[in-house]
Write a protein that holds these residues in place. Structure first.
Motif, PDB file in Angstrom:
ATOM      1  N   PRO A  69       0.852  -1.189   0.000  1.00  0.00           N
ATOM      2  CA  PRO A  69       0.000   0.000   0.000  1.00  0.00           C
ATOM      3  C   PRO A  69       0.896   1.251   0.000  1.00  0.00           C
ATOM      4  O   PRO A  69       1.900   1.281   0.705  1.00  0.00           O
ATOM      5  CB  PRO A  69      -0.777  -0.120   1.319  1.00  0.00           C
ATOM      6  CG  PRO A  69       0.068  -0.974   2.197  1.00  0.00           C
ATOM      7  CD  PRO A  69       0.849  -1.890   1.296  1.00  0.00           C
ATOM      8  N   LEU A  70       0.552   2.223  -0.836  1.00  0.00           N
ATOM      9  CA  LEU A  70       1.395   3.421  -0.929  1.00  0.00           C
ATOM     10  C   LEU A  70       0.552   4.647  -1.254  1.00  0.00           C
ATOM     11  O   LEU A  70      -0.175   4.654  -2.247  1.00  0.00           O
ATOM     12  CB  LEU A  70       2.455   3.231  -2.030  1.00  0.00           C
ATOM     13  CG  LEU A  70       3.309   4.465  -2.326  1.00  0.00           C
ATOM     14  CD1 LEU A  70       4.274   4.749  -1.189  1.00  0.00           C
ATOM     15  CD2 LEU A  70       4.073   4.306  -3.633  1.00  0.00           C
ATOM     16  N   TYR A  74       2.206  11.327   1.150  1.00  0.00           N
ATOM     17  CA  TYR A  74       2.751  11.327   2.513  1.00  0.00           C
ATOM     18  C   TYR A  74       4.208  10.874   2.500  1.00  0.00           C
ATOM     19  O   TYR A  74       4.518   9.780   2.041  1.00  0.00           O
ATOM     20  CB  TYR A  74       1.910  10.429   3.432  1.00  0.00           C
ATOM     21  CG  TYR A  74       0.462  10.841   3.457  1.00  0.00           C
ATOM     22  CD1 TYR A  74       0.092  12.127   3.858  1.00  0.00           C
ATOM     23  CD2 TYR A  74      -0.535   9.973   3.044  1.00  0.00           C
ATOM     24  CE1 TYR A  74      -1.232  12.530   3.854  1.00  0.00           C
ATOM     25  CE2 TYR A  74      -1.866  10.369   3.049  1.00  0.00           C
ATOM     26  CZ  TYR A  74      -2.201  11.645   3.448  1.00  0.00           C
ATOM     27  OH  TYR A  74      -3.513  12.052   3.436  1.00  0.00           O
ATOM     28  N   ASP A  75       5.088  11.716   3.021  1.00  0.00           N
ATOM     29  CA  ASP A  75       6.518  11.391   3.038  1.00  0.00           C
ATOM     30  C   ASP A  75       6.854  10.426   4.162  1.00  0.00           C
ATOM     31  O   ASP A  75       7.675   9.534   3.998  1.00  0.00           O
ATOM     32  CB  ASP A  75       7.334  12.677   3.149  1.00  0.00           C
ATOM     33  CG  ASP A  75       6.983  13.617   2.019  1.00  0.00           C
ATOM     34  OD1 ASP A  75       6.929  13.150   0.865  1.00  0.00           O
ATOM     35  OD2 ASP A  75       6.702  14.808   2.284  1.00  0.00           O
ATOM     36  N   THR A  76       6.228  10.640   5.335  1.00  0.00           N
ATOM     37  CA  THR A  76       6.398   9.707   6.455  1.00  0.00           C
ATOM     38  C   THR A  76       5.032   9.523   7.104  1.00  0.00           C
ATOM     39  O   THR A  76       4.131  10.354   6.917  1.00  0.00           O
ATOM     40  CB  THR A  76       7.363  10.249   7.545  1.00  0.00           C
ATOM     41  OG1 THR A  76       6.683  11.242   8.299  1.00  0.00           O
ATOM     42  CG2 THR A  76       8.624  10.841   6.935  1.00  0.00           C
ATOM     43  N   ALA A  97       3.189   5.408   3.862  1.00  0.00           N
ATOM     44  CA  ALA A  97       3.897   6.611   3.418  1.00  0.00           C
ATOM     45  C   ALA A  97       5.199   6.197   2.723  1.00  0.00           C
ATOM     46  O   ALA A  97       5.655   5.059   2.859  1.00  0.00           O
ATOM     47  CB  ALA A  97       4.184   7.513   4.614  1.00  0.00           C
ATOM     48  N   LEU A  98       5.802   7.156   1.990  1.00  0.00           N
ATOM     49  CA  LEU A  98       6.956   6.808   1.155  1.00  0.00           C
ATOM     50  C   LEU A  98       8.139   6.256   1.958  1.00  0.00           C
ATOM     51  O   LEU A  98       8.719   5.231   1.584  1.00  0.00           O
ATOM     52  CB  LEU A  98       7.374   8.038   0.337  1.00  0.00           C
ATOM     53  CG  LEU A  98       6.395   8.368  -0.805  1.00  0.00           C
ATOM     54  CD1 LEU A  98       6.511   9.823  -1.226  1.00  0.00           C
ATOM     55  CD2 LEU A  98       6.628   7.453  -1.997  1.00  0.00           C
ATOM     56  N   SER A 150      10.199  13.054  -3.616  1.00  0.00           N
ATOM     57  CA  SER A 150      10.171  12.299  -2.363  1.00  0.00           C
ATOM     58  C   SER A 150      10.470  10.825  -2.594  1.00  0.00           C
ATOM     59  O   SER A 150      11.199  10.195  -1.816  1.00  0.00           O
ATOM     60  CB  SER A 150       8.799  12.477  -1.700  1.00  0.00           C
ATOM     61  OG  SER A 150       8.782  11.896  -0.425  1.00  0.00           O
ATOM     62  N   LEU A 151       9.924  10.271  -3.671  1.00  0.00           N
ATOM     63  CA  LEU A 151      10.169   8.857  -3.997  1.00  0.00           C
ATOM     64  C   LEU A 151      11.673   8.599  -4.142  1.00  0.00           C
ATOM     65  O   LEU A 151      12.204   7.623  -3.602  1.00  0.00           O
ATOM     66  CB  LEU A 151       9.440   8.498  -5.297  1.00  0.00           C
ATOM     67  CG  LEU A 151       9.364   7.014  -5.679  1.00  0.00           C
ATOM     68  CD1 LEU A 151       8.336   6.275  -4.828  1.00  0.00           C
ATOM     69  CD2 LEU A 151       8.999   6.848  -7.157  1.00  0.00           C
ATOM     70  N   VAL A 152      12.356   9.499  -4.868  1.00  0.00           N
ATOM     71  CA  VAL A 152      13.799   9.314  -5.076  1.00  0.00           C
ATOM     72  C   VAL A 152      14.562   9.554  -3.772  1.00  0.00           C
ATOM     73  O   VAL A 152      15.514   8.831  -3.453  1.00  0.00           O
ATOM     74  CB  VAL A 152      14.307  10.217  -6.224  1.00  0.00           C
ATOM     75  CG1 VAL A 152      15.816  10.119  -6.381  1.00  0.00           C
ATOM     76  CG2 VAL A 152      13.623   9.841  -7.540  1.00  0.00           C
ATOM     77  N   GLN A 153      14.128  10.547  -2.993  1.00  0.00           N
ATOM     78  CA  GLN A 153      14.754  10.777  -1.670  1.00  0.00           C
ATOM     79  C   GLN A 153      14.704   9.526  -0.804  1.00  0.00           C
ATOM     80  O   GLN A 153      15.690   9.149  -0.176  1.00  0.00           O
ATOM     81  CB  GLN A 153      13.992  11.856  -0.894  1.00  0.00           C
ATOM     82  CG  GLN A 153      14.339  13.281  -1.227  1.00  0.00           C
ATOM     83  CD  GLN A 153      13.487  14.256  -0.373  1.00  0.00           C
ATOM     84  OE1 GLN A 153      12.921  13.892   0.657  1.00  0.00           O
ATOM     85  NE2 GLN A 153      13.414  15.496  -0.823  1.00  0.00           N
TER      86      GLN A 153
END
Ligand code: NAD
Length: 284
Positions: A69-70, A74-76, A97-98, A150-153
């Protein structure tokens, strides 16, 4: 072969994420997908019941090793409002979250090699820019552009050296596409600009490549919701250099190339996979 891929934004068998999953799996990759919680149950159900088009070009069958689930806004987990966390579609998932998803993927499958961003959302996409609210505009940017940053971070640290990232963009980044509103054109322009900057920073930091594919019009679930997709398909047929049907698989094969060592020196680019429509400046 032997590589692991995570594809964010797979919720049915009609979109680009699914087509990329097929081609990566056929090339020997283990495929993990990230699915938006509001469509997670439905996707799992039809996947398990064998109701999706899993036929590979070589006669094989697509195997999805895992569905995480994603929610890419949301970063965290700390960023998730309580009413969302406790709502019907989200409450069953401990994390979505990511940052936590990247950690969950690493824990279960080790470091990954391939990362795909195949998601977007603009709540006011059907509205002209002159009618678009600040909130609608910023949500389009948050979901469709910052989500790649954010995904790459978050996934960069769990990617092997030599890894590769691909996202999907649209011609509305380069010129006006009437009907593609709500700030989505600007969000795609940001995505393309960020692709260049992320290519530099992630290249130096982790030795991974970052590219984006500007895709032609496809009748995906997201595109049908926008409403202008039939007009866009018709326009492309009438005006593009190639008059063949444009399919999700055209993007599946191009993405697989960009994600493979065959594209080892290609990074920071926007690749047009659109029957050539982008190259026309006047109707034929
Ligand atoms: P799609 O409906 O198959 O994919 C979009 C996915 O994003 C869906 O599975 C949806 O559940 C998911 N999603 C939405 N909000 C999310 C969130 N907050 N977190 C996680 N997932 C979320 O449609 P598609 O057309 O294949 O879209 C994939 C990408 O291709 C998008 O970036 C889109 O802008 C791009 N694109 C589409 C077209 C087209 O004509 N369909 C053309 C060019 C580019």
């Amino acid at each position: 072969t032997g590589k692991t891929a995570f594809i964010a934004g797979v919720g049915d068998d009609k979109g680009f994420g699914w087509a990329i999953a097929k081609r990566l799996n056929q090339a020997g990759a283990t495929v993990l997908v990230g699915t938006w919680p509001p469509v997670y149950d439905m996707f799992k159900k039809i996947l398990e019941r064998g109701k999706l088009d899993t036929a590979l070009d070589d006669g094989g069958t697509l195997e999805i090793a895992d569905v995480f689930p994603l929610d890419a806004v949301y970063d965290t987990m700390k960023d998730v409002p309580r009413e969302v966390r406790e709502s019907k579609r989200y409450a069953q998932h401990a994390v979505f979250a990511l940052e936590e998803t990247a950690k969950a993927v690493k824990k279960k499958y080790g470091k990954i090699d391939i990362l795909v961003h195949a998601l977007a959302n603009g709540p006011e996409v059907h509205k002209d820019l002159l009618e678009t609210s600040r909130e609608g505009y910023l949500t389009a940017f948050s979901t469709s552009a910052y989500s790649l940053v954010s995904l790459v971070q978050k996934f960069g640290p769990v990617m092997n050296e030599g890894g590769s990232v691909v996202s999907l963009t649209y011609l509305a980044a380069d010129g006006t596409v009437p009907g593609y509103g709500g700030g989505m054109g600007a969000a795609k322009a940001a995505l393309q600009s960020d692709t260049r900057t992320l290519a530099f920073e992630a290249g130096r930091k982790w030795n991974i490549r970052v590219n984006t594919i500007s895709a032609g019009p496809l009748r995906s679930r997201a595109a049908r919701a926008i409403g202008f997709i039939d007009k866009a398909v018709k326009y492309s047929m009438a005006n593009a250099p190639l008059t063949q049907d444009f399919t999700a698989d055209h993007v599946g094969t191009a993405a697989t190339f960009l994600l493979s060592p065959l594209a080892g020196a290609i990074t920071g680019t926007t690749m047009y996979v659109d029957n050539g429509l982008h190259s026309m400046a006047m109707a034929p």
